[in-house]
Each structure stands twice: as C-alpha cells, then as structure tokens.
Design an enzyme around this catalytic site. Sequence first.
Site, PDB file in Angstrom:
ATOM      1  N   GLU A 176       6.973   6.592  -6.518  1.00 59.18           N
ATOM      2  CA  GLU A 176       5.522   6.402  -6.394  1.00 59.18           C
ATOM      3  C   GLU A 176       4.792   7.719  -6.637  1.00 59.18           C
ATOM      4  OE1 GLU A 176       4.995   2.734  -3.155  1.00 59.18           O
ATOM      5  OE2 GLU A 176       4.720   4.820  -2.521  1.00 59.18           O
ATOM      6  N   GLU A 179       8.814  -2.587  -5.158  1.00 59.42           N
ATOM      7  CA  GLU A 179       8.573  -2.451  -3.720  1.00 59.42           C
ATOM      8  C   GLU A 179       7.294  -3.179  -3.344  1.00 59.42           C
ATOM      9  OE1 GLU A 179       8.767   1.557  -2.053  1.00 59.42           O
ATOM     10  OE2 GLU A 179       7.085   1.080  -0.709  1.00 59.42           O
TER      11      GLU A 179
END
Length: 462
Positions: A188, A284
């Site tokens: 991320e 995710e």
Amino acid sequence: MKNVTFTAFISAMALGASLAVAQTITPTRVGPVSQYGQLMTGKNSSGKGQIYGSCEGVKDGAEVQVRGMSLYWSLMPQALEFWSEEGIATMVNDMKIQIVRAAMATGDEDWKGEWNGIQLKGYAVDPKNQKQFMKTVVEAAIKNDIYVIIDWHSHKANQQTDAAKNFFKEMAQTYGQYDNVIFEVFNEPEKISWSDVKNYANQVIEVIRQYSDNLILVGNPEWDQNPSAAIGNEVNDSKNNTAYTLHYYANSHNWEGTYNWGGESEGLKGEKAMNAGLSVFVSEWGTANSNGGGDPNQGRNQSWQEYLNKHKLSWANWSASYISEGTAAFQGGSNKTSLQYTTSGNLVKGYLSTNPESYTKCPTGEQGQGQQGEGQQGEGQHGTAAFFSAPEFGLNISLTGKTLHVSAPQAATVEIFNTLGNKLFAIDHVRGELSLATLPVGRYMVRVRSGSATTMRAIAIK
C-alpha cells in the site's frame, strides 16, 4: 525457422536445469489451481480488464474469481499461529479458502512479538526468519492446491528497492514455476506519486520476469485506492500479466458514486480502471474501519460483496488472526487446528461458503483458447503429430515428431511443463519451427502465447 536469442535460450536451459534438481512440491488434493491454472490478465470482448485462468484462456465467460484470506503482518504471535502448514490446511477445510495472502513485514519493524523463541522483526533486520515464514505458507498453499500471494507488505517499498529485488529474485527462482504463486510487489503506497510507484515496480517486475511469468500485483497511491492512476500509464511488463490492486474497508470506503467533497469513490475508481482495460485484484479488504477497528456494518459489507461479484474481482480478507481488532477473523481461543470466529470471521466465512465444495482438474486436451472442434485435436494417435490453434487470433500450432511448428501474427513465447504442472523452460521470440529434441521421452504440456492469444495442449515425445 525459429528466431530465438542466444540469451533467451541459455536462460531457458539454465531454468530447466535448476528445476530438474529442485524438489517438487506435489498437491495433496485437486483444488482451484488444478481447475483454473495460472492466473492471467486479459480483456473481455468489451475491452474490460479481468482475471482469467490458463486452463480456459481469455474468453468471455471464463473469468476467474478466487476468494480467501490475508494473513496478518508476520510480527505477532496472534498472527504467526496461522503462518503454518496446519493453519493453511484448517482454513482450506473449514472456510473453503481458494487463496491466501502472506503479508510479510519488510522493514525494521519490532512490535516486541515472540514466536517459538523467535523475536519477531521485519525482513530488513531478520531476513532469514521472515523468508522461512513465507516459504512455509507458500509450500502449504501448493500442497493444498490454492493460490498464494507473496506480499511485500510495505507502505514504503519504493525506499526498499534493492531489498525487494533480492527477495523477489529468490522467490521467483524458487516458486515461480508453480501456477499457485502471485507476486504482490508493493502492498500500500502512501501519499506518493504514481510515477514513483511505477518506477519501483518496473525494477522489481524486471527481476521477477527473469524466472517467472506468473501474475504480478502492483499497488497505487494512497493505500491502493487509486487503481485508475495507471490508466494510460501502465507498468512495464514483458509478459503483460500485471493487475492493479484495490483495497477497501467496508465502514470507511464506498463502492459507488462520489463523496460530498467531490472525490470519486474507491469502487468507482476500480470500475474506471477495469473499463479502461486494466485488470484489478482486491488483495486486501476489511469488514470494518480502515484502521482495523470498529464493528462490521453488514449492509455496507453486502453492498461491497455485490460489487466484487458483479465485476468478478478476486479477494483476500484482512485478517486471518486473533489480533484484538474488529477486522480479525478469529477469537482468542483459536489455534492453527481449531478456529473460533469473531463477528467479522462469521461474516466472511458466510461469503466463502459459496466457494465450490470440490474442483475438477483441467482437462489437458482442452486448455487454452476455446474448445476443441473441427480442425483442432489433442495429442496425435501415436504421439507423433498434433494440431491445435486459436484461429480467431491467427495462432496455429502443430507438432511433428519432436518439432513444434508455430504460425502466429507475431513472435511467440513457448513454455514447456511436465505433467505435475512444473515449468521446465520458456523460450521467447519463437517463429516457425522449434526443436524439442532435448526433451526426454514422455508427456508434456506446451503453452504458446502470441499477442493476446494463448493456447495450451498436451503433447507426447517418443
């Protein structure tokens, strides 16, 4: 005649030699990997980016959606309990997961966790143990015939380029021949530019592609909530098998529309990316707040599930752990052989309950683009002649004796697999004839890719 560069030929031979001496991991069941094959990006007839499997190839109706769990950071005992062969097998049997994501800590993190006498620290401090944690999960996934994401779980991967390149080189060399494996190179990214993410990703992808053509996942700015940033500015991937990740937490993010302040919802940006031809993968997502806390809102979760199913998006839920967070799937009394579910875990287990009860191994005579029909047949009666094609793409392949004939609008990549599905070698830039005389007598699978066309069939060398 074939046009094979000397470098490509030597690399392929070296890869084949290394695989010949490597230990083969054999699945103990027929699972989603045997049914779908290697995951691959492609576009449907409307130009929308999707994920497909090498068994059926890229065609409308053959889109693949796999669903499962993401392990928590490899830093806490409440997580490491499930970074185990038993933990993976239990989730396969009890939750019907099709994919597991191994979120490996990559920096100098030290959360004071301890596991089996090991002081848990990130890869930058303790690469030996972190790699062993990863290998345990990957090999357990292969044995259970499910997909596994090797996740460089970092918010600052662009500051760890050399370490990431070394890590993924080893992972690709060791496991890149298994269709199970997916490489997630940047978990991320925070508030950095897409150009910074792309520059980092290009370097890591180049290393992986020396050893594997498996699916690669690339993150995008602001915690993977901007996959549309890559539209018209994609990463460089010699195998054209990269998808862009979308992460969301149901209580915090929206699946459609815009926000009051004018920004587009995360779901809308994902949809824009797909409609522009990019493949998207939800590596995710959480049932509650973006910080991991809060209580799951069932209505918002249901709306997000409808979004995922509508677009056939694969996903891994955060997290397979008994961390004290609202998004943890398991209660504190759980262990690697016995799961007790939280509110979040029960919700996710319900979504996973619609995964198949059983799987069917891909019929080797029907892999690739389309089904067999007139002018297409599998292995020749005596193993000396075979013909198969994807004629709508101008791709025609035939085998005579030990010579493969490739007729394609552009140079092709030829990959040879043994009957266990392990890749023996790959050769790029093939046109005309390719000798397979170096292969011992036996049965093999050959996959040929040219442009957007892919076909795969069984052959026999006698």
